[in-house]
Design a protein around this motif. Structure first.
Motif, PDB file in Angstrom:
ATOM      1  N   LEU A  61     -20.612  -7.551 -35.476  1.00 36.91           N
ATOM      2  CA  LEU A  61     -21.797  -7.697 -36.325  1.00 36.91           C
ATOM      3  C   LEU A  61     -21.803  -6.663 -37.450  1.00 36.91           C
ATOM      4  O   LEU A  61     -22.130  -6.979 -38.605  1.00 36.91           O
ATOM      5  CB  LEU A  61     -23.070  -7.565 -35.477  1.00 36.91           C
ATOM      6  CG  LEU A  61     -23.420  -8.747 -34.571  1.00 36.91           C
ATOM      7  CD1 LEU A  61     -24.638  -8.423 -33.726  1.00 36.91           C
ATOM      8  CD2 LEU A  61     -23.649 -10.002 -35.398  1.00 36.91           C
ATOM      9  N   ASN A  62     -21.449  -5.432 -37.137  1.00 34.11           N
ATOM     10  CA  ASN A  62     -21.416  -4.379 -38.172  1.00 34.11           C
ATOM     11  C   ASN A  62     -20.431  -4.739 -39.278  1.00 34.11           C
ATOM     12  O   ASN A  62     -20.689  -4.496 -40.465  1.00 34.11           O
ATOM     13  CB  ASN A  62     -21.035  -3.037 -37.550  1.00 34.11           C
ATOM     14  CG  ASN A  62     -22.157  -2.463 -36.706  1.00 34.11           C
ATOM     15  OD1 ASN A  62     -23.338  -2.751 -36.954  1.00 34.11           O
ATOM     16  ND2 ASN A  62     -21.809  -1.652 -35.719  1.00 34.11           N
ATOM     17  N   ALA A  63     -19.290  -5.320 -38.902  1.00 33.68           N
ATOM     18  CA  ALA A  63     -18.284  -5.677 -39.902  1.00 33.68           C
ATOM     19  C   ALA A  63     -18.741  -6.855 -40.766  1.00 33.68           C
ATOM     20  O   ALA A  63     -18.425  -6.914 -41.959  1.00 33.68           O
ATOM     21  CB  ALA A  63     -16.972  -6.007 -39.213  1.00 33.68           C
ATOM     22  N   LEU A  64     -19.496  -7.764 -40.186  1.00 32.83           N
ATOM     23  CA  LEU A  64     -19.885  -8.969 -40.921  1.00 32.83           C
ATOM     24  C   LEU A  64     -21.122  -8.782 -41.805  1.00 32.83           C
ATOM     25  O   LEU A  64     -21.267  -9.445 -42.829  1.00 32.83           O
ATOM     26  CB  LEU A  64     -20.138 -10.116 -39.937  1.00 32.83           C
ATOM     27  CG  LEU A  64     -18.893 -10.682 -39.232  1.00 32.83           C
ATOM     28  CD1 LEU A  64     -19.290 -11.690 -38.171  1.00 32.83           C
ATOM     29  CD2 LEU A  64     -17.948 -11.319 -40.249  1.00 32.83           C
ATOM     30  N   VAL A  65     -22.019  -7.890 -41.413  1.00 33.13           N
ATOM     31  CA  VAL A  65     -23.255  -7.711 -42.208  1.00 33.13           C
ATOM     32  C   VAL A  65     -23.123  -6.603 -43.247  1.00 33.13           C
ATOM     33  O   VAL A  65     -23.999  -6.449 -44.100  1.00 33.13           O
ATOM     34  CB  VAL A  65     -24.459  -7.407 -41.285  1.00 33.13           C
ATOM     35  CG1 VAL A  65     -24.663  -8.525 -40.278  1.00 33.13           C
ATOM     36  CG2 VAL A  65     -24.274  -6.076 -40.547  1.00 33.13           C
ATOM     37  N   ASP A  66     -22.030  -5.848 -43.223  1.00 33.17           N
ATOM     38  CA  ASP A  66     -21.840  -4.767 -44.191  1.00 33.17           C
ATOM     39  C   ASP A  66     -21.565  -5.365 -45.580  1.00 33.17           C
ATOM     40  O   ASP A  66     -20.569  -6.065 -45.767  1.00 33.17           O
ATOM     41  CB  ASP A  66     -20.669  -3.891 -43.745  1.00 33.17           C
ATOM     42  CG  ASP A  66     -20.550  -2.624 -44.595  1.00 33.17           C
ATOM     43  OD1 ASP A  66     -21.344  -2.485 -45.555  1.00 33.17           O
ATOM     44  OD2 ASP A  66     -19.677  -1.799 -44.290  1.00 33.17           O
ATOM     45  N   PRO A  67     -22.409  -5.081 -46.587  1.00 32.81           N
ATOM     46  CA  PRO A  67     -22.216  -5.681 -47.912  1.00 32.81           C
ATOM     47  C   PRO A  67     -21.127  -4.997 -48.737  1.00 32.81           C
ATOM     48  O   PRO A  67     -20.739  -5.501 -49.793  1.00 32.81           O
ATOM     49  CB  PRO A  67     -23.588  -5.490 -48.575  1.00 32.81           C
ATOM     50  CG  PRO A  67     -24.133  -4.261 -47.930  1.00 32.81           C
ATOM     51  CD  PRO A  67     -23.624  -4.250 -46.512  1.00 32.81           C
ATOM     52  N   PRO A  84     -17.707  -4.295 -48.201  1.00 27.92           N
ATOM     53  CA  PRO A  84     -16.369  -4.897 -48.355  1.00 27.92           C
ATOM     54  C   PRO A  84     -16.378  -6.025 -49.372  1.00 27.92           C
ATOM     55  O   PRO A  84     -17.353  -6.757 -49.520  1.00 27.92           O
ATOM     56  CB  PRO A  84     -16.059  -5.424 -46.947  1.00 27.92           C
ATOM     57  CG  PRO A  84     -16.923  -4.625 -46.043  1.00 27.92           C
ATOM     58  CD  PRO A  84     -18.166  -4.327 -46.804  1.00 27.92           C
ATOM     59  N   LEU A  85     -15.277  -6.145 -50.122  1.00 22.29           N
ATOM     60  CA  LEU A  85     -15.164  -7.172 -51.156  1.00 22.29           C
ATOM     61  C   LEU A  85     -14.855  -8.548 -50.573  1.00 22.29           C
ATOM     62  O   LEU A  85     -14.914  -9.548 -51.270  1.00 22.29           O
ATOM     63  CB  LEU A  85     -14.073  -6.776 -52.156  1.00 22.29           C
ATOM     64  CG  LEU A  85     -14.336  -5.477 -52.935  1.00 22.29           C
ATOM     65  CD1 LEU A  85     -13.167  -5.181 -53.844  1.00 22.29           C
ATOM     66  CD2 LEU A  85     -15.638  -5.586 -53.733  1.00 22.29           C
ATOM     67  N   SER A  86     -14.488  -8.574 -49.322  1.00 24.72           N
ATOM     68  CA  SER A  86     -14.206  -9.859 -48.666  1.00 24.72           C
ATOM     69  C   SER A  86     -14.650  -9.788 -47.204  1.00 24.72           C
ATOM     70  O   SER A  86     -14.726  -8.704 -46.620  1.00 24.72           O
ATOM     71  CB  SER A  86     -12.713 -10.197 -48.744  1.00 24.72           C
ATOM     72  OG  SER A  86     -11.955  -9.242 -48.032  1.00 24.72           O
ATOM     73  N   VAL A  87     -14.936 -10.938 -46.651  1.00 25.83           N
ATOM     74  CA  VAL A  87     -15.344 -11.020 -45.251  1.00 25.83           C
ATOM     75  C   VAL A  87     -14.173 -11.579 -44.437  1.00 25.83           C
ATOM     76  O   VAL A  87     -13.583 -12.606 -44.809  1.00 25.83           O
ATOM     77  CB  VAL A  87     -16.574 -11.936 -45.092  1.00 25.83           C
ATOM     78  CG1 VAL A  87     -16.905 -12.131 -43.616  1.00 25.83           C
ATOM     79  CG2 VAL A  87     -17.760 -11.344 -45.833  1.00 25.83           C
ATOM     80  N   ASP A  88     -13.868 -10.885 -43.390  1.00 26.86           N
ATOM     81  CA  ASP A  88     -12.798 -11.337 -42.510  1.00 26.86           C
ATOM     82  C   ASP A  88     -13.328 -12.517 -41.685  1.00 26.86           C
ATOM     83  O   ASP A  88     -14.120 -12.348 -40.757  1.00 26.86           O
ATOM     84  CB  ASP A  88     -12.360 -10.196 -41.591  1.00 26.86           C
ATOM     85  CG  ASP A  88     -11.134 -10.555 -40.762  1.00 26.86           C
ATOM     86  OD1 ASP A  88     -10.748 -11.745 -40.792  1.00 26.86           O
ATOM     87  OD2 ASP A  88     -10.591  -9.662 -40.094  1.00 26.86           O
ATOM     88  N   ARG A  89     -12.887 -13.720 -42.081  1.00 31.59           N
ATOM     89  CA  ARG A  89     -13.404 -14.903 -41.409  1.00 31.59           C
ATOM     90  C   ARG A  89     -12.991 -14.978 -39.936  1.00 31.59           C
ATOM     91  O   ARG A  89     -13.637 -15.667 -39.136  1.00 31.59           O
ATOM     92  CB  ARG A  89     -12.947 -16.166 -42.143  1.00 31.59           C
ATOM     93  CG  ARG A  89     -13.555 -16.270 -43.542  1.00 31.59           C
ATOM     94  CD  ARG A  89     -13.126 -17.548 -44.239  1.00 31.59           C
ATOM     95  NE  ARG A  89     -13.696 -17.600 -45.572  1.00 31.59           N
ATOM     96  CZ  ARG A  89     -14.900 -18.088 -45.857  1.00 31.59           C
ATOM     97  NH1 ARG A  89     -15.663 -18.555 -44.873  1.00 31.59           N
ATOM     98  NH2 ARG A  89     -15.342 -18.117 -47.096  1.00 31.59           N
ATOM     99  N   SER A  90     -11.940 -14.281 -39.577  1.00 34.50           N
ATOM    100  CA  SER A  90     -11.540 -14.276 -38.169  1.00 34.50           C
ATOM    101  C   SER A  90     -12.612 -13.610 -37.306  1.00 34.50           C
ATOM    102  O   SER A  90     -12.788 -13.954 -36.137  1.00 34.50           O
ATOM    103  CB  SER A  90     -10.204 -13.556 -37.993  1.00 34.50           C
ATOM    104  OG  SER A  90     -10.317 -12.184 -38.332  1.00 34.50           O
TER     105      SER A  90
END
Length: 356
Positions: free
Chosen positions: A237-243, A245-251
């Motif tokens: 969750l921390n990795a996905l909601v952090d604004p 990063p320039l890209s989201v790791d879809r994995s």
């Protein structure tokens, strides 16, 4: 085999006919067989060679009578009929079926723990096992995923892969060759039952210690699953909601979905466990039936009437593990709310990146 009787020639023995019936011959086929044996030795077949046998439906009937379904009887000529062929067929079929069922009965791998901490293991057919325990066959089907059921002064327990029967003298664990239980069975359970472990019921009769050991083990299993899931979910969750990063790791989205599914399964297992305990707590009679020793040992019964209320002790034990399950349910609920609240932020980040 063929049996010879004076003045009568050769007639097929009952055992020979039984052998044929056990291989699926119908009564009419049996009659034809009898005729064949008789004809070999007498070189004649009465009444025009139609299917007949040594039967007479009544005392006045001739020694050879027309073979009709349901009327055929094995009979020595001139004597009283022995057995209706169709009845013999059903009887032998039943015996063969029972023998077949016994030969394919499930075999349990059993580990036995007595109240002194002694351990033994063996294999036993289900049919033998429920007879030894004074139970019915249905009692060892373990139909429900989670259950605690008193039966005939025994307690039948199932916690998914953990299957057990508790008696006042010993505990049986079935199908114990499960890697999830190996450490508990080999290193902890025997000492707990022998009053050497850290159980609150160490001073109470054996069934209390057995029930607590199983409930404690299962709560620990549920807690370990939660402890394994919680850090994975929080990290994802921390990795996905952090604004930033320039890209989201879809994995990571896929990982979150898998973790969410595992969390749902854990929530269900905790709920079923709670409902099982609550069902017992709501029925005083069930609580009384779980106190096995109270009904089998007069001395223990006298102690219960002089101040030690075993039913109350059992109720306190169950309530303790119900509260622990409720605490786990609250923790899983908090994780579920966190996932649901984060979904909108995750989708916003995905849309933002798609636009760029």
């Amino acid at each position: 085999q063929e049996a010879e009787r004076p003045g009568r020639g050769f007639l097929p023995s009952v055992m020979d006919c039984a052998w044929l019936l056990s291989r699926g011959l119908r009564p009419r086929k049996l009659c034809s067989y009898c005729i064949g044996v008789f004809r070999r030795h007498h070189h004649r077949l009465p009444l025009g060679g139609r299917p007949f046998c040594f039967l007479g439906a009544s005392a006045s009937a001739p020694e050879w009578a027309l073979c009709r379904p349901g009327k055929c009887r094995l009979q020595w000529p001139g004597r009283q009929s022995l057995l209706r062929a169709s009845d013999l067929s059903r009887h032998l079929t039943t015996e063969v079926s029972q023998a077949t069922l016994a030969s394919v009965a499930p075999v349990f791998s059993v580990m036995k723990f007595d109240k002194n901490g002694n351990v033994s293991s063996y294999e036993r057919k289900k049919t033998e096992l429920y007879q030894e325990l004074g139970l019915q066959a249905r009692d060892l089907r373990f139909q429900h995923q989670v259950s605690i059921s008193p039966r005939n002064n025994r307690i039948i327990v199932r916690m998914e892969f953990l299957k057990a029967v508790i008696t006042p003298e010993f505990l049986l664990i079935f199908d114990y060759r499960n890697t999830n239980m190996e450490k508990w069975l080999l290193q902890e359970l025997a000492s707990q039952l022998a009053r050497e472990g850290q159980l609150a019921t160490y001073s109470l009769p054996f069934e209390f210690r057995a029930i607590e050991a199983i409930l404690q083990y299962w709560i620990n299993c549920l807690h370990e699953r939660l402890c394994s899931l919680q850090p994975q979910i929080l990290e994802t969750l921390n990795a996905l909601v952090d604004p930033k990063p320039l890209s989201v790791d879809r994995s990571k989205v896929h990982v979150l979905l898998q973790n969410g599914k595992s969390l749902s399964e854990l929530e269900t297992d905790i709920k079923v466990f709670k409902e099982t305990i609550l069902k017992i707590l709501d029925e005083e009679e069930l609580i009384e039936e779980l106190c096995l020793t109270k009904w089998t040992d007069p001395q223990v019964f006298e102690e219960s009437t002089s101040g030690i209320d075993h039913a109350e002790e059992m109720e306190l034990l169950l309530e303790n593990y119900y509260r622990q399950a409720e605490d786990l349910a609250n923790e899983t609920r908090e994780l579920r709310v966190l996932i649901d609240d984060s979904e909108s932020i995750i989708f916003i980040n995905l849309d933002r990146l798609a636009v760029h």
